[in-house]
Design an enzyme around this catalytic site. Structure first.
Site, PDB file in Angstrom:
ATOM      1  N   LYS A  60       0.828  -1.220   0.000  1.00  0.00           N
ATOM      2  CA  LYS A  60       0.000   0.000   0.000  1.00  0.00           C
ATOM      3  C   LYS A  60       0.858   1.264   0.000  1.00  0.00           C
ATOM      4  O   LYS A  60       2.044   1.207   0.292  1.00  0.00           O
ATOM      5  CB  LYS A  60      -0.940  -0.010   1.208  1.00  0.00           C
ATOM      6  CG  LYS A  60      -1.632  -1.334   1.475  1.00  0.00           C
ATOM      7  CD  LYS A  60      -2.679  -1.726   0.436  1.00  0.00           C
ATOM      8  CE  LYS A  60      -3.097  -3.174   0.668  1.00  0.00           C
ATOM      9  NZ  LYS A  60      -4.409  -3.529   0.227  1.00  0.00           N
TER      10      LYS A  60
HETATM   11  C1  LIG Z   1      -5.175  -4.709   1.000  1.00  0.00           C
HETATM   12  C2  LIG Z   1      -6.634  -4.580   1.092  1.00  0.00           C
HETATM   13  C3  LIG Z   1      -7.367  -5.055   2.187  1.00  0.00           C
HETATM   14  C4  LIG Z   1      -6.759  -5.896   3.259  1.00  0.00           C
HETATM   15  O1  LIG Z   1      -5.722  -5.324   3.947  1.00  0.00           O
HETATM   16  P1  LIG Z   1      -4.643  -6.271   4.690  1.00  0.00           P
HETATM   17  O2  LIG Z   1      -3.830  -5.277   5.453  1.00  0.00           O
HETATM   18  O3  LIG Z   1      -3.871  -6.970   3.637  1.00  0.00           O
HETATM   19  O4  LIG Z   1      -5.383  -7.181   5.562  1.00  0.00           O
HETATM   20  C5  LIG Z   1      -8.732  -4.816   2.231  1.00  0.00           C
HETATM   21  N1  LIG Z   1      -9.352  -4.165   1.240  1.00  0.00           N
HETATM   22  C6  LIG Z   1      -8.699  -3.704   0.161  1.00  0.00           C
HETATM   23  C7  LIG Z   1      -9.457  -2.971  -0.882  1.00  0.00           C
HETATM   24  C8  LIG Z   1      -7.325  -3.911   0.042  1.00  0.00           C
HETATM   25  O5  LIG Z   1      -6.695  -3.471  -1.040  1.00  0.00           O
END
Ligand SMILES: *Cc1c(COP(=O)(O)O)cnc(C)c1O
Length: 424
Positions: free
Chosen positions: A202
């Site tokens: 992210k």
């Molecule tokens: C990455 C992501 C998640 C989950 O996050 P994690 O930290 O990997 O558990 C949930 N929703 C979206 C849209 C994502 O891109």
């Protein structure tokens, strides 16, 4: 004539290195060594006379997004489940989610024993279509969990109006949109709660991590309890050496806390978020122009977006080109040209092999529930159409300079010009 495309042993468009992600912000090593020496590696450890990094990040991030409260959590997945439960979602309730998203959009809903209801997307923004959301509402609907997908902000004005009119909780999943601004306010503040992921890929990251933001003090207190085994921060700090969290027993929770190491990294990363978001947006604007000239249709954001952020750059192939060629073959060809991973969009969730609650015995809780969570009852033609024509690149590709954008466009141009080589 010898093959031109790199996937067929032709010469690639590019062999130069690409930017790497993640990259540590300036103060990260210093912040981490402070945690190491602090004798407090978790918020659930004893108070040492100074504010925890977890509190500090919560304050900084709440201020950044413009929310009254932020509760950090172990992951985006945990944050979504915390937000849903804190909004009152529970056994048998329906939650409307986009048909196109990371699997967590659906797995977290069954994770709180609720039922994911998939709504189709808008063909331009690739985010959930408000009309499809409205059509999916039933007496069992409790919440709408919208995702700001890749680089777009969903149509929040329409979604908010629908949610309010039907008395539903609007939860914004901002895992892909840290810092985006819609109608003058950051995403995460337009519904009852906003959730974030700080996982490795992210735009704001500590490897793993998450957060829930809200303006509702009571909701934030429920999230605090849910993520810390029924404990929460006291109104005033205790004496040094005493446990800081108070065991209220108000609400049973599970441990989904963010460690002090993660929080320390995030405090520093946050300071560089705006600058990196701006760089990605500048490069994306150049790429939009170049790809549009080639007939591609870059992903759009909803009207009302003041500032979008790029987690993933996505575009549709030109109409009428590469028809009948498997999209995975097209993206493999682009990857070979660039030495950077180009992939199709997510598979629509009802046909995504990562979404399969029948593989878990914990969801075998009755015939009625199993029937309701069976995703094969959903038809999502817009998701399906996009998934066959979209190509996407991770935001690391946007962290360099304008010359990189010309390389990406050159790869697309070359694959289009030599499409006959891909026709199997
Ligand atoms: C990455 C992501 C998640 C989950 O996050 P994690 O930290 O990997 O558990 C949930 N929703 C979206 C849209 C994502 O891109």
């Amino acid at each position: 004539m010898p093959a031109q495309l790199a996937i067929n042993q032709g010469t690639p468009v590019r062999t130069r290195e690409w930017p790497l992600w993640p990259r540590p912000a300036k103060g990260t090593a210093e912040a981490l060594s402070q945690v190491l020496a602090s004798a407090r590696w978790s918020l659930s450890g004893p108070y040492r006379g100074v504010e925890s990094f977890e509190r500090r990040f919560a304050r900084d991030f709440a201020h950044y997004v413009g929310a009254a409260h932020c509760v950090p959590a172990a992951s985006g997945t945990a944050s979504l489940m915390l937000a849903m439960e804190a909004c009152g979602v529970g056994a048998g309730d329906e939650v409307i989610v986009p048909g196109l998203s990371w699997v967590a959009s659906a797995s977290t809903v069954v994770g709180v024993n609720a039922v994911p209801v998939f709504a189709d997307i808008d063909p331009d923004t690739w985010c959930v279509d408000p009309a499809a959301v409205e059509a999916a509402i039933t007496p069992a609907t409790r919440a709408v969990a919208v995702v700001h997908l890749y680089s777009a902000v969903a149509d929040l004005a329409a979604l908010r109006e629908i949610a309010d009119r039907h008395g539903l909780a609007l939860i914004e999943d901002c895992a892909q949109a840290h810092g985006a601004v819609y109608r003058g306010r950051r995403v995460g503040t337009h519904g009852r709660a906003g959730t974030f992921s700080m996982q490795h890929s992210k735009v704001l990251t500590s490897g793993e991590g998450g957060a829930v933001v809200t303006d509702d003090a009571e909701l934030a207190r429920r999230v605090e309890h849910l993520r810390a085994d029924g404990r929460c921060y006291p109104a005033a700090a205790p004496s040094a050496g005493a446990m800081e969290l108070v065991e209220t027993g108000e609400l049973m929770g599970n441990n989904r806390c963010l460690s002090e190491f993660h929080a320390a990294v995030l405090v520093e990363q946050l300071k560089e978020l705006d600058e990196l978001n701006a760089r990605r947006a500048r490069n994306a604007a150049v790429l939009d122009g170049l790809l549009t000239e080639l007939g591609c249709r870059p992903q759009q954001t909803s009207p009302g977006t003041d500032s979008r952020t790029y987690y993933v750059y996505g575009a549709r192939l030109p109409e009428g080109e590469l028809v009948g060629v498997d999209i995975a073959r097209v993206t493999a060809a682009l990857t070979a040209e660039l030495g950077f991973s180009v992939v199709p969009s997510y598979r629509p969730l009802p046909v995504n092999k990562l979404y399969d609650p029948t593989s878990r015995r914990r969801y075998a809780i009755g015939e009625d529930y199993e029937k309701r969570i069976d995703a094969s009852r959903f038809q999502l033609p817009v998701c399906e159409g996009l998934a066959q024509r979209a190509f996407t690149l991770h935001h690391a590709a946007l962290l360099g300079d304008e010359a990189d954008m010309h390389d990406i466009a050159a790869a697309v141009r070359k694959v289009l010009a030599n499409s006959a080589e891909l026709a199997a």
